[in-house]
Design an enzyme around this catalytic site. Structure first.
Site, PDB file in Angstrom:
ATOM      1  N   ASP A   1      46.023  28.628  23.427  1.00  0.00           N
ATOM      2  CA  ASP A   1      46.375  29.683  22.491  1.00  0.00           C
ATOM      3  C   ASP A   1      46.048  29.166  21.081  1.00  0.00           C
ATOM      4  O   ASP A   1      45.686  28.006  20.876  1.00  0.00           O
ATOM      5  CB  ASP A   1      47.853  30.087  22.645  1.00  0.00           C
ATOM      6  CG  ASP A   1      48.094  31.503  22.111  1.00  0.00           C
ATOM      7  OD1 ASP A   1      47.242  32.017  21.368  1.00  0.00           O
ATOM      8  OD2 ASP A   1      49.143  32.102  22.429  1.00  0.00           O
ATOM      9  N   TYR A   2      46.186  30.046  20.141  1.00  0.00           N
ATOM     10  CA  TYR A   2      45.793  29.848  18.740  1.00  0.00           C
ATOM     11  C   TYR A   2      46.423  28.586  18.130  1.00  0.00           C
ATOM     12  O   TYR A   2      47.658  28.523  17.994  1.00  0.00           O
ATOM     13  CB  TYR A   2      46.275  31.075  17.985  1.00  0.00           C
ATOM     14  CG  TYR A   2      45.610  31.433  16.695  1.00  0.00           C
ATOM     15  CD1 TYR A   2      44.635  32.421  16.638  1.00  0.00           C
ATOM     16  CD2 TYR A   2      46.006  30.839  15.510  1.00  0.00           C
ATOM     17  CE1 TYR A   2      44.070  32.797  15.439  1.00  0.00           C
ATOM     18  CE2 TYR A   2      45.435  31.209  14.310  1.00  0.00           C
ATOM     19  CZ  TYR A   2      44.472  32.194  14.279  1.00  0.00           C
ATOM     20  OH  TYR A   2      43.922  32.570  13.090  1.00  0.00           O
TER      21      TYR A   2
END
Ligand code: NOJ
Length: 760
Positions: free
Chosen positions: A265-266
């Site tokens: 994820d980011y």
């Protein structure tokens, strides 16, 4: 392209090219090459021009013309002919916005969900996208967490069905085909259970709970062929998912046989340092590589550390090559080596995006997803007198909820428009936009989009829009205090009562602002804002019939206002065709059939409340006995249970029969009312005694059926060994002979039950 050609390509790549293939950035990076132009999380990484030029994938931009040009510009300068991958968060619709996923799961209709996902894929593919970061298969039990809107509720079976249907819709049997995109299931794993419902918070649970409830839906998405998996921000057994070898290599790849691409994820890779499991950048890189993380999103850990790690012998070239090969295989599967534009096509994009057919499908989905929670004979509307319409969602296109990709709120039909078409001048409106939050008359405005990155960030004026101020350390005020300190605002109530003086019935379109849902939108108070509650109460006290329409991304705490509403329709955030779908139900053109996929709490202190809980050593058998597992001030049961939903007709479900060999169970379902309708027949099982505790009820099948008034049908379910099985202490998937309860009903609380003995 043949596999050996891909291998050749890998062998020609420099280490820097490999590291950048494993790095996902935003497309602007390719155009703003001067490091001074980099912003946000990327500034610190000091990417060189050369590195930026060979990032392997980008996120967050779409549009056929833009992506075609980007691909062309990229390939023109590329040393090796490896096209870019385009990914984005197309979560519940591209331009045609569907109801939020939580609402979709309330349809209990995987076929319709699949059909809609296929329409989403057609739009997104024509707009040049290759991958969507969807479905989100995180099981959820805590509505304080804003991301429950992106989830499919509290049941693993339903979650799995929805995740698989969504994957099939996006990908078909081949994401490389025209009109298809690759699915990235997320957030692996257990992101849906942050402590206290606070986003990004610690997740900690036993392996048994993880296996019983949280893992099954991701597995179903993988079984359905999801091309990618995204890791979650949280820890799993004290190790962040992004570098969790047991989870990524052990469960996902070895146990489930997943061969696709794993992306973080980011900025999750760099967050390993915040988690304090990596002392520095190289250690973070080393751990991610060993776990088999193929792409890191929006940080430069790999770019900064692979060379050093390799030199020091802390990772092997083979580990890197395996990641790169998986990424190239995905590009190949999508046909990008032959056709780097894939389906990007301006003309098709224009024709498909928001087209009538897609809108019609979205309308079907929206009306099936709405759940009628209460109806004291007021719906469908059948009154000749004027009808009042009030509330912040009455006249806005802002009914999408968060993560609504290109949906255009300005162009979206509002409830007031749709109802005016039905009732003309009989519709009287008041207070249609302003009182969702006190001290603000722009409470429903979407907060400004962050400029640089697709990541949602807290809007600068978020505090001003909310009546909940963040207090300095050491100070606190309770929710009740907050409410009491609000100035009384009787003016708007008076104004509404005056405007509605000839109306016997008023519709109140209430709820929570869109931006209070989704990522980074955790809340501790789930009640409607005080002014909305006041309006509802005032209308009720004035003797009006009140129809409450609830727009929300989560089960709200509606107990304090429930008695003041004669009917309550949970409409969630219903998307582009939402106003028409609501109108279909209010007018009776469509008979509501949605069923809750998440229990409604009686108050916030009761959270989490969910139906499939384990038994305790002190269950409440005798209400007089104080020393059982219960609250002093609130029952254990929810306000509305999982699987619940009313219809304009009534159904009965009886005559549970289990075949002699126990392989099938059936019931007779009858439409006992006076209009046709649909209901959802639900099969639950319970393993009465086992080597480890088992849930009191587990959904193992459901069937949505349509019946004419007076008609009856026998509905039967097959019972398989798989349905009786669970992961035992040795983490083996198996079932244990003994007694099982077979239950069938029309919601999780009201079931017919038969106890049977299963033996091999
Ligand atoms: C962070 C979110 O957690 C994830 O769901 C999303 O796909 C990425 N950002 C990319 O925008």
């Amino acid at each position: 392209m043949e596999k050996n050609k891909l291998l050749e390509l890998v062998s020609e790549m420099s280490l820097e090219e490999k590291a950048m293939q494993m790095t996902q950035l935003v497309p602007d990076m390719l155009y703003h090459l001067a490091p001074a132009n980099l912003t946000g999380p990327l500034r610190q990484w000091h990417f060189t021009h050369g590195q930026l030029r060979c990032a392997g994938s980008v996120l967050g931009k779409s549009g056929a013309a833009y992506l075609k040009k980007l691909q062309d510009d990229y390939l023109k300068d590329a040393r090796l002919p490896i096209p870019l991958l385009f990914m984005a968060d197309v979560i519940h619709g591209y331009e045609t916005i569907l109801p939020i996923p939580l609402a979709q799961s309330c349809t209990f209709d995987p076929e319709l969900v699949e059909e809609n996902a296929a329409a989403v894929a057609r739009e997104a593919a024509a707009a040049g996208l290759h991958v969507t970061f969807s479905p989100m298969a995180d099981l959820v039990r805590d509505p304080r967490w804003g991301r429950v809107m992106e989830a499919c509720g509290e049941d693993p079976w339903l979650n799995g069905q929805m995740a698989a249907a969504t994957v099939r819709g996006y990908q078909g049997n081949d994401p490389g085909k025209k009109g298809k995109i690759a699915a990235c299931v997320k957030h692996f794993a257990a992101y849906g259970q942050p402590e206290g419902g606070r986003d990004y918070n610690t997740v900690d649970m036993s392996r048994g709970v993880l296996r019983d409830f949280y893992l099954p839906a991701y597995r179903e998405a993988v079984r359905a062929g999801a091309a990618m998996v995204m890791t979650s921000f949280n820890t799993v057994e004290r190790v962040p998912a992004t570098c969790n070898r047991w989870l990524l290599d052990g469960i996902l790849r070895k146990e489930w046989g997943f061969q696709g691409v794993v992306i973080s994820d980011y900025t999750a890779a760099e967050e390993l340092m915040n988690h304090s499991v990596a002392a520095d950048v190289p250690e973070a890189g080393e751990k991610c590589i060993h776990a088999g993380l193929d792409i890191e999103m929006m940080s430069g850990i790999y770019a900064a550390s692979l060379a050093e790690l390799l030199e020091q012998g802390r990772i092997s070239e083979q580990e890197i090559d395996m990641c790169v090969m998986r990424i190239l295989e995905l590009k190949n599967r999508l046909g990008l080596f032959e056709n780097p534009w894939k389906d990007a096509d301006e003309e098709l994009e224009k024709r498909l995006c928001g087209c009538k057919e897609h809108l019609e499908l979205a309308r079907k989905l929206a009306r099936e997803s709405m759940v009628l929670l209460k109806n004291d004979n007021v719906l469908p509307l059948s009154t000749d007198t004027p009808i009042g319409l009030a509330g912040p969602f009455s006249n806005t296109g802002g009914i999408f909820g968060e993560w609504s990709y290109l949906g255009n709120r300005e162009k979206t039909r509002t409830l007031q428009e749709a109802l005016t078409e039905e009732y003309g001048t009989r519709l009287v409106t008041a207070m249609t936009d302003t009182f969702c939050r006190e001290n603000s008359d722009s409470a429903l405005e979407t907060p400004p989009e962050p400029e640089e990155f697709p990541e949602k960030s807290k809007p600068a004026d978020a505090e001003a829009l909310s009546d909940r101020k963040i207090l300095p350390c050491g100070e606190s005020h309770s929710v009740e205090e907050t409410r009491l300190r609000k100035p009384d605002v009787p003016d708007f109530v008076e104004e509404a009562l005056n405007r509605f003086r000839h109306c016997g019935l008023c519709i109140v379109a209430a709820g929570e602002p869109e931006w209070e849902t989704g990522e980074a939108a955790s809340k501790t108070d789930l009640r409607l804002s005080p002014n909305q509650e006041k309006l509802i109460r005032a209308l009720h006290n004035a003797g009006k019939k009140v129809v409450l329409l609830l727009f929300s991304g989560r089960p709200l705490d509606i107990a304090p206002i429930l008695d003041a509403a004669d009917a309550v329709l949970q409409v969630w955030f219903p998307g582009s065709a939402g106003a028409d779908a609501v109108t279909d139900i209010l007018t009776g053109k469509y008979n509501p059939s949605g069923r809750l996929s998440m229990s409604f709490p009686r108050n916030t202190g009761q959270i989490p409340v969910y139906y499939n809980c384990y038994n305790t050593g002190r269950p409440v058998l005798d209400p007089e006995n104080r020393f059982t597992s219960h609250y002093l001030d609130c029952p254990n049961s929810p306000l509305f249970p999982f699987g619940y939903g009313l219809s304009y007709t009534t159904f009965s479900c009886r005559n549970l029969k289990v075949s002699e060999d126990h392989s099938t169970a059936s019931v007779l379902v009858e439409n006992t009312g006076n209009r046709s309708g649909e209901t959802v027949v639900q099969l639950y099982l319970r393993d009465v005694s086992a080597s480890v505790v088992r849930p009191l009820k587990e959904l193992k099948g459901f069937r949505r059926i349509a019946l004419e008034a007076g008609d009856a049908v026998e509905v039967s379910f097959r019972i398989t060994a798989d349905m009786l099985s669970f992961y035992n202490e040795a983490e083996q998937w198996d079932w244990e002979p003994g007694e099982f309860d077979i239950m069938i009903g029309l919601d999780s609380e009201h079931v017919e039950c038969q106890r049977v003995w299963f033996q091999p």
